[in-house]
Design an enzyme around this catalytic site. Sequence first.
Site, short mmCIF file in Angstrom:
data_model
loop_
_atom_site.label_atom_id
_atom_site.label_comp_id
_atom_site.label_asym_id
_atom_site.label_seq_id
_atom_site.Cartn_x
_atom_site.Cartn_y
_atom_site.Cartn_z
N CYS A 223 1.86 -104.00 31.93
CA CYS A 223 2.31 -103.36 33.16
C CYS A 223 2.08 -104.30 34.32
O CYS A 223 1.40 -105.31 34.20
CB CYS A 223 1.52 -102.08 33.41
SG CYS A 223 1.70 -100.85 32.10
N GLY B 17 7.26 -104.96 32.94
CA GLY B 17 7.48 -103.63 32.41
C GLY B 17 8.74 -103.03 32.98
O GLY B 17 8.91 -103.00 34.19
N ASN C 49 -3.25 -101.57 34.44
CA ASN C 49 -2.64 -102.47 33.47
C ASN C 49 -3.69 -102.78 32.42
O ASN C 49 -4.76 -103.28 32.77
CB ASN C 49 -2.17 -103.75 34.16
CG ASN C 49 -1.68 -104.80 33.17
OD1 ASN C 49 -1.19 -104.46 32.09
ND2 ASN C 49 -1.79 -106.05 33.54
N GLY C 50 -3.40 -102.49 31.18
CA GLY C 50 -4.35 -102.78 30.11
C GLY C 50 -4.36 -101.69 29.07
O GLY C 50 -3.42 -100.90 28.96
N TYR D 258 4.04 -116.31 27.40
CA TYR D 258 5.27 -115.54 27.49
C TYR D 258 5.35 -114.63 28.70
O TYR D 258 6.39 -114.50 29.32
CB TYR D 258 5.41 -114.68 26.22
CG TYR D 258 6.57 -113.71 26.27
CD1 TYR D 258 7.87 -114.15 26.02
CD2 TYR D 258 6.37 -112.38 26.58
CE1 TYR D 258 8.94 -113.27 26.08
CE2 TYR D 258 7.44 -111.50 26.64
CZ TYR D 258 8.72 -111.94 26.38
OH TYR D 258 9.76 -111.09 26.45
#
Length: 551
Positions: free
Chosen positions: A2, A31, A105-106, A260
Site C-alpha cells: 500500500c 496499490g 502499509n504492511g 520492483y
Amino acid sequence: MCGILGLLLNDPNIDCAPEICEGLSLLQHRGQDACGIVTCGPKGRFFQCKANGMVRDIFDEKSVQKLIGGMGVGHVRYPTAGSFNNAEAQPFYVNSPYGIVFAHNGNLINTTSLLHFMDATAHRHINTSSDSELLLNIFANNLQQTGKFRINEDDIFTAIGGMMKQVKGAYACVAMLAGFGIIAFRDPNGIRPVGMASRKTATGNDYIIASESVVADASGFSEWSDVNPGEAIIITRAGVTRRQVHEPEIFAPDIFEYVYFARPDSVLDGVSVYRSRMAMGDALAVEVRRVLAQRRISVDVVIPVPDTSRVAALNLAQKLNLPYREGFIKNRYIGRTFIMPGQQMRKKNVRRKLNAMALEFADKNVLLVDDSIVRGTTSKEIIQMAKDVGAKKVIVASCAPPIRYPNVYGIDMPSRNELVAYGRHEDSIAGAIGADLVIFQTLPDLIESVRQFNTSINVFDCSVFTGEYVTGGVDESYLSHIESLRADNVRSKVAAMTGELSAQEGKGGGGAGVAVNGVNGRQTVLTSNGPSGQNGNGPDDTVGLHNSWYS
Ligand SMILES: *[C@@H]1O[C@H](CO)[C@@H](O)[C@H](O)[C@H]1NC(C)=O
Ligand SMILES: *[C@@H]1O[C@H](CO)[C@@H](O)[C@H](O)[C@H]1NC(C)=O
Ligand SMILES: *[C@@H]1O[C@H](CO)[C@@H](O)[C@H](O)[C@H]1NC(C)=O
C-alpha cells in the site's frame, strides 16, 4: 502493498485534499485496488471519500472540493491478507478515544492472538479481516489506557511504544487525531518505508509524510527524512517531535522495494531506487557473462520487459557490449499485471499490455531482462510472444534470485505452490516458462547492489528468496493460515458467488475492485468532537460511518 500519505498545512484554511490526491496518484503503483482520503476540518470534523478503484476514478473535482481542512491522511491499497471488500478501503476511523483516522502499509504476524486480545480484553469489535483495522484498534486501545480527558505528546508516544510491544509484523503508518495533528510510525524492523519532509510557507512549515520520497519532491517539500525503525513522529501546527518509542530491532528494509516495487525516482533509507537498479544490471551482467560462456551460448540483443527492468537492462547491455533494443512496446492505458489480483485477469492481460516488434526479435538470440519471476505466467507468455515473432533462442535474466517463499510483510505474493521457483531448480524453471535458459542474480549480488549506497544497512528482508523472516513468528502453520486468507482466494470465491469477475474483465481498466459499481466520490461527513469530547460509543458509530458510503 500500500501507499500512505499524511499532510499538514500550516494554514488550516487551505484545503489539503487536492495535494493529497496528487500525492496519492504518485503512489498509485503501490496499490490500485482502493484509495481514500480523510481530512480534518473546523471543529475537528472528519470528511472522507474512499472506495474501490484508482485515484483518478474515485476523486474528481467535486469530490475533492468536499474534503475540507488543512490536514489529512490518504491511502492507496493493494490487498494483502485482507479481502478486497469496499469496507476495507482505508483510511480507517474509530471515534474513541479522541477520533482517530489511520492508514497502514504492511502486514501483521500475530493477528490471531491480537484478535483474541481485542475481543476478550479490550472489548473492541473488529468488523473486517483487514489487519489495518486491527492495528488501528490496538493503537486506540493503548491511547485509551491513558484515561485522560486531553492527552499530550508523551501520552501518544507511550501508547505507540506499548502498541509496538504487542504487535508483531511490518507496519508503516500514518494516523490523524481530530483537531490535534498527524502521527507517523514505523515498525522496529523498519521493513516498510515511510519518511517525512517539510516546506516553508509565509506563516510556517507544511509537513508531509509518505511511503516514498517522490511524493515530497513533486510537491516542493525538501529535507526528506526516513522514519527510523521503532520511531514515532508527531506533527502539529506547533512543530515536530520525534521519539524512539521502541528499541530498534534488526533494521531490515524489504529489498523487494528496490527490485520492483518503489518508483525509480524515490530514495528509500538513503538509497536511490534508480541507482540500485543500475547496480543490479551491472552485477547481473557479470553473472550472465559467466553462465553464457559456460553454456557456450551467444546473445545478439538485450531486450527489457517493460517497465521496471529497463534501468537494469540498459546497464547490463552496456557492460556486455551488446545492443539494447525496446522490443516490447507497452500499452500505457492498461494496468500492471502483477498488481491485479485474480489469476484469470492476469493471464489475459499480458498480450493486451505488450506488443512485440518482430524486427527486433527475428532470427536473434534474445536476452530478455526482467526484474523478477514470480508465478512465471507472465514470463511464459512473454517468451512465447518473442518466439512467435521469430526469436531463435530466448534467454531470461532476472534481476532478483528465484522467489521461493511468500511475502508476509505486505507484498501480495501468491502462495508457495503458485510460485514457479518453489521446489524447482533453475533448469526446470526455464522449462516451466518455456525459456532456453534462465539466469538469476545471486542473492549476495542483489544485496550488494542496494547496500553499496548505504553501507550502514547491514540486513535486508530477503525472506521471499530465503524463507527467513526477520520478525520471527512465521512458521508452517502461519504460512498455511495466510495462504488460506489470500486475497485471490477470497476474490475468486466471491467472484464465483456473484459472477462479477466476467463483468470486471470487460471493463479492461486498471484493476478496479469488484464492487465499484460506478462509484465516483462517495462522500461522508463524520462528526467528531475532537480531543475534548469523547463519546465512547464505539462500534455503532463505526458502523454508521461505513454504511453511509454505501448509500
Ligand atoms: C504478539 O506477539 C508477541 C511476540 O510473540 C507477543 O509477545 C504478544 O503477546 C502478542 N500479542 C498478543 C496480544 O498476544
Ligand atoms: C542509512 O541507513 C541508516 C540505517 O541503518 C540510516 O540511519 C541512515 O539515515 C541512512 N542514510 C541515509 C543517507 O539516509
Ligand atoms: C463489516 O464487514 C462486512 C463483511 O466484510 C461488510 O460487508 C460490512 O460493510 C462491514 N461493515 C462495516 C460497518 O464496515
